[in-house]
Design a protein around this motif. Structure first.
Motif, PDB file in Angstrom:
ATOM      1  N   ALA A   1       0.846  -1.191   0.000  1.00  0.00           N
ATOM      2  CA  ALA A   1       0.000   0.000   0.000  1.00  0.00           C
ATOM      3  C   ALA A   1       0.881   1.241   0.000  1.00  0.00           C
ATOM      4  CB  ALA A   1      -0.920  -0.018   1.218  1.00  0.00           C
ATOM      5  N   ALA A   2       0.251   2.416  -0.030  1.00  0.00           N
ATOM      6  CA  ALA A   2       1.017   3.659  -0.086  1.00  0.00           C
ATOM      7  C   ALA A   2       1.872   3.854   1.156  1.00  0.00           C
ATOM      8  CB  ALA A   2       0.070   4.843  -0.261  1.00  0.00           C
ATOM      9  N   ASP A   3       1.469   3.262   2.289  1.00  0.00           N
ATOM     10  CA  ASP A   3       2.188   3.479   3.547  1.00  0.00           C
ATOM     11  C   ASP A   3       2.533   2.178   4.268  1.00  0.00           C
ATOM     12  OD1 ASP A   3      -0.377   2.737   4.144  1.00  0.00           O
ATOM     13  OD2 ASP A   3      -0.667   4.209   5.736  1.00  0.00           O
ATOM     14  N   GLY A   4       2.501   1.067   3.579  1.00  0.00           N
ATOM     15  CA  GLY A   4       2.806  -0.201   4.235  1.00  0.00           C
ATOM     16  C   GLY A   4       2.298  -1.369   3.419  1.00  0.00           C
ATOM     17  N   TRP A   5       1.664  -2.327   4.099  1.00  0.00           N
ATOM     18  CA  TRP A   5       1.185  -3.526   3.435  1.00  0.00           C
ATOM     19  C   TRP A   5      -0.232  -3.859   3.900  1.00  0.00           C
ATOM     20  CZ3 TRP A   5       3.879  -6.494  -0.168  1.00  0.00           C
ATOM     21  CH2 TRP A   5       5.230  -6.129  -0.373  1.00  0.00           C
ATOM     22  N   VAL A   6      -0.961  -4.517   3.028  1.00  0.00           N
ATOM     23  CA  VAL A   6      -2.301  -4.980   3.360  1.00  0.00           C
ATOM     24  C   VAL A   6      -2.492  -6.361   2.725  1.00  0.00           C
ATOM     25  CG1 VAL A   6      -3.376  -3.915   1.320  1.00  0.00           C
ATOM     26  CG2 VAL A   6      -4.769  -4.368   3.380  1.00  0.00           C
TER      27      VAL A   6
ATOM     28  N   ARG B   1      -2.004  -2.272  -8.432  1.00  0.00           N
ATOM     29  CA  ARG B   1      -2.030  -0.836  -8.700  1.00  0.00           C
ATOM     30  C   ARG B   1      -3.037  -0.127  -7.786  1.00  0.00           C
ATOM     31  NH1 ARG B   1      -1.639  -2.896 -14.015  1.00  0.00           N
ATOM     32  NH2 ARG B   1      -3.904  -2.681 -14.308  1.00  0.00           N
ATOM     33  N   ALA B   2      -4.190  -0.727  -7.592  1.00  0.00           N
ATOM     34  CA  ALA B   2      -5.214  -0.089  -6.768  1.00  0.00           C
ATOM     35  C   ALA B   2      -4.771   0.043  -5.313  1.00  0.00           C
ATOM     36  CB  ALA B   2      -6.511  -0.889  -6.852  1.00  0.00           C
ATOM     37  N   CYS B   3      -4.124  -0.998  -4.773  1.00  0.00           N
ATOM     38  CA  CYS B   3      -3.657  -0.945  -3.379  1.00  0.00           C
ATOM     39  C   CYS B   3      -2.505   0.029  -3.219  1.00  0.00           C
ATOM     40  CB  CYS B   3      -3.237  -2.335  -2.918  1.00  0.00           C
ATOM     41  SG  CYS B   3      -4.610  -3.503  -2.700  1.00  0.00           S
ATOM     42  N   ALA B   4      -1.641   0.123  -4.235  1.00  0.00           N
ATOM     43  CA  ALA B   4      -0.459   0.985  -4.137  1.00  0.00           C
ATOM     44  C   ALA B   4      -0.829   2.448  -3.978  1.00  0.00           C
ATOM     45  CB  ALA B   4       0.422   0.796  -5.368  1.00  0.00           C
ATOM     46  N   GLY B   5      -2.007   2.829  -4.434  1.00  0.00           N
ATOM     47  CA  GLY B   5      -2.405   4.230  -4.347  1.00  0.00           C
ATOM     48  C   GLY B   5      -3.214   4.572  -3.121  1.00  0.00           C
ATOM     49  N   ARG B   6      -3.350   3.642  -2.193  1.00  0.00           N
ATOM     50  CA  ARG B   6      -4.163   3.889  -1.003  1.00  0.00           C
ATOM     51  C   ARG B   6      -3.398   3.502   0.258  1.00  0.00           C
ATOM     52  NH1 ARG B   6     -10.335   1.948  -2.359  1.00  0.00           N
ATOM     53  NH2 ARG B   6     -10.366   2.479  -4.583  1.00  0.00           N
ATOM     54  N   ALA B   7      -3.804   4.083   1.369  1.00  0.00           N
ATOM     55  CA  ALA B   7      -3.238   3.695   2.659  1.00  0.00           C
ATOM     56  C   ALA B   7      -3.727   2.303   3.024  1.00  0.00           C
ATOM     57  CB  ALA B   7      -3.647   4.692   3.737  1.00  0.00           C
ATOM     58  N   ALA B   8      -2.896   1.559   3.739  1.00  0.00           N
ATOM     59  CA  ALA B   8      -3.236   0.176   4.079  1.00  0.00           C
ATOM     60  C   ALA B   8      -4.536   0.088   4.882  1.00  0.00           C
ATOM     61  CB  ALA B   8      -2.087  -0.465   4.851  1.00  0.00           C
ATOM     62  N   VAL B   9      -4.697   0.942   5.878  1.00  0.00           N
ATOM     63  CA  VAL B   9      -5.912   0.912   6.695  1.00  0.00           C
ATOM     64  C   VAL B   9      -7.126   1.310   5.873  1.00  0.00           C
ATOM     65  CG1 VAL B   9      -7.076   1.952   8.670  1.00  0.00           C
ATOM     66  CG2 VAL B   9      -4.697   1.223   8.880  1.00  0.00           C
ATOM     67  N   GLU B  10      -6.941   2.210   4.912  1.00  0.00           N
ATOM     68  CA  GLU B  10      -8.047   2.595   4.032  1.00  0.00           C
ATOM     69  C   GLU B  10      -8.534   1.388   3.234  1.00  0.00           C
ATOM     70  OE1 GLU B  10      -8.933   5.287   0.030  1.00  0.00           O
ATOM     71  OE2 GLU B  10      -7.046   5.556   1.122  1.00  0.00           O
TER      72      GLU B  10
ATOM     73  N   GLY C   1     -15.990  -7.833   2.495  1.00  0.00           N
ATOM     74  CA  GLY C   1     -14.831  -8.662   2.206  1.00  0.00           C
ATOM     75  C   GLY C   1     -13.948  -8.855   3.418  1.00  0.00           C
ATOM     76  N   CYS C   2     -12.759  -9.389   3.183  1.00  0.00           N
ATOM     77  CA  CYS C   2     -11.839  -9.722   4.266  1.00  0.00           C
ATOM     78  C   CYS C   2     -10.458  -9.160   3.950  1.00  0.00           C
ATOM     79  CB  CYS C   2     -11.742 -11.231   4.446  1.00  0.00           C
ATOM     80  SG  CYS C   2     -13.296 -12.008   4.911  1.00  0.00           S
ATOM     81  N   ALA C   3      -9.957  -8.287   4.802  1.00  0.00           N
ATOM     82  CA  ALA C   3      -8.650  -7.667   4.604  1.00  0.00           C
ATOM     83  C   ALA C   3      -8.071  -7.281   5.950  1.00  0.00           C
ATOM     84  CB  ALA C   3      -8.761  -6.442   3.704  1.00  0.00           C
ATOM     85  N   ALA C   4      -6.748  -7.115   5.989  1.00  0.00           N
ATOM     86  CA  ALA C   4      -6.074  -6.652   7.208  1.00  0.00           C
ATOM     87  C   ALA C   4      -4.813  -5.902   6.832  1.00  0.00           C
ATOM     88  CB  ALA C   4      -5.733  -7.818   8.124  1.00  0.00           C
ATOM     89  N   ALA C   5      -4.659  -4.709   7.398  1.00  0.00           N
ATOM     90  CA  ALA C   5      -3.428  -3.952   7.235  1.00  0.00           C
ATOM     91  C   ALA C   5      -2.358  -4.528   8.154  1.00  0.00           C
ATOM     92  CB  ALA C   5      -3.666  -2.480   7.575  1.00  0.00           C
TER      93      ALA C   5
END
Length: 453
Positions: A96-101, A131-140, A150-154
């Motif tokens: 992500a833009a600030d880490g990983w998700v 590409r979509a994740c790279a432009g957003r913050a992980a928590v976002e 859905g199911c996700a975790a920063a």
């Protein structure tokens, strides 16, 4: 360490266990976490509880290597020599833009929710998700995917997780929560029957309803089956599954299909509950209660029942209703962050949270049966993957990152089934020098009628 931790678990749930002889030690798998120790504690506690239900008097033993190998049994499972796919194409870690998700897309509706939350079409591939994740913050990403169903975790650090409101809720709960639901006592009209002694196996005569999917819950019920329980898995044709995991965790069970959205399906489940001893479920907290099968309702149908609830993040706190899986909880709780030194996610060398929670859930169910035998009453057992993650963190660390893969050839067995020739790991632990075993190969989904036998 293992023996002491098993004694702590017994004290936590108010039972006495026979001593457990432990062989081996960490590290046995490549990790700084005490994965082997955690496996030995969970397996050892479950095996000792089974021995106690069987009347005691026989030596209980667990080997650290064998227990750790069991925590990876899906990696060794084969059908006609072929391993199944455990991960869908879009499941995985994304920068992500600030880490990983991490996105969990093994079920089609979770994949569709993740793509919709990221503003992508239903047929989008992995490159588009990158590409979509790279432009957003992980928590976002985490929050938008979760809000879409859905199911996700920063990825969070250990310190970040400890400051999270959900972490405080998890910390307030016991690892294996055991509470009494009612006042039914042995011998009361309509009360519970005393457990049958003298059977060939510790859980002979114990009936278990299995309303679980994926790994933790099915491992719990498969463990109960390995010690002799009659386990009936209740699924439905409309619910998604991971085929390889379903087959690999169905040893020793029967399988029926019921649609609980219908009056007929609900009535059939009520009839099954009326004859059950243990009810294990891993739906999101409150989901079965909304259908009339919460712990209180189950105890009213079947006084003396043991209700085992397995969740991702626990029953209390802002994430209590959040969907979750082992890999996501590792991300959220700081495990993946520590394993990769914060630079990128590095998971545990096994689905440790799933398997440990599964064996601990089986232990909790058997502890409740022991309490029921002595005190009567209906009982509730509660566990969460996040609670298990906190417990694993508390076991400390070991210099094991470079540990080589253990040999498991001596632990592997084969059997014929409706699916073909199955290769699998035998159940770990021994009672009186004898390993638990599954009396039947995995059934086909929905093969059996919704009835006890």
């Amino acid at each position: 360490m293992v023996e002491e931790r098993i004694r702590e678990l017994a004290a936590e749930v108010g039972i006495e266990l026979p001593p457990v002889r432990v062989t081996g030690d960490d590290p046995v798998l490549p990790s700084v976490f005490r994965v082997g120790g955690a496996a030995a504690v969970a397996v050892g506690a479950a095996t000792a509880a089974a021995a106690a239900l069987g009347g005691g008097g026989r030596e209980v033993a667990v080997d650290v290597r064998e227990a750790a190998a069991a925590f990876r049994d899906e990696r060794h499972f084969r059908i006609d020599g072929v391993a199944g796919e455990l991960w869908a194409p879009l499941s995985g870690d994304y920068r992500a833009a600030d880490g990983w998700v991490r996105l969990h897309c093994n079920f089609d509706h979770h994949r569709d929710a993740a793509l919709a939350a990221l503003g992508l079409p239903p047929d989008a591939g992995r490159d588009a998700v990158v590409r979509a994740c790279a432009g957003r913050a992980a928590v976002e990403v985490e929050e938008s995917v979760t809000a879409a169903g859905g199911c996700a975790a920063a990825m969070r650090s250990r310190a970040e997780w400890r400051e999270h409101p959900q972490a405080r809720g998890v910390a307030a709960a016991p690892l294996v929560g055991l509470t009494r639901l009612g006042d039914t006592r042995l011998g009361d009209p309509g009360g519970v029957r005393a457990p049958r002694r003298g059977g060939r196996r510790p859980l002979d005569g114990v009936r278990v309803l299995d309303l679980t999917r994926v790994i933790a819950g099915p491992v719990a019920t498969r463990t109960l089956a390995a010690h002799g329980a009659q386990v009936l898995r209740v699924g439905a044709g409309h619910l998604p599954e991971v085929p390889g995991l379903v087959i690999g965790t169905a040893f020793g069970k029967r399988s029926c299909h019921l649609d609980l959205r219908t009056a007929a399906g609900s009535a059939a489940l009520r009839d099954l509950v009326a004859g059950a001893d243990v009810f294990v479920q891993s739906y999101r907290p409150g989901a079965l209660r909304s259908l009339g099968f919460g712990p209180g309702e189950l105890a009213a149908i079947r006084p003396g029942i043991v209700c085992v609830d397995v969740s991702a993040y626990g029953g209390h706190g802002p994430w209590a209703l959040r969907r979750g899986f082992d890999s996501l909880v590792q991300m959220a709780c700081g495990i993946a962050h520590e394993g990769g030194d914060g630079s990128r996610p590095h998971p545990l060398p096994a689905q440790v949270l799933d398997h440990a929670t599964g064996y601990l859930a089986a232990f909790g169910a058997m502890a409740a049966l022991l309490r029921r035998s002595a005190e009567g009453g209906s009982w509730r057992v509660e566990l969460s993957l996040a609670g298990t993650a906190r417990w694993l963190d508390g076991l400390g660390r070991v210099d094991g990152a470079a540990t080589p893969e253990p040999e498991v050839a001596d632990l592997i067995e084969e059997t014929d089934s409706a699916f073909g020739r199955l290769t699998y790991l035998r159940p770990p632990g021994t009672v009186g020098g004898v390993s638990p075993y599954w009396a039947s190969p995995p059934p086909e989904n929905g093969e059996h009628p919704p009835a006890w036998w």
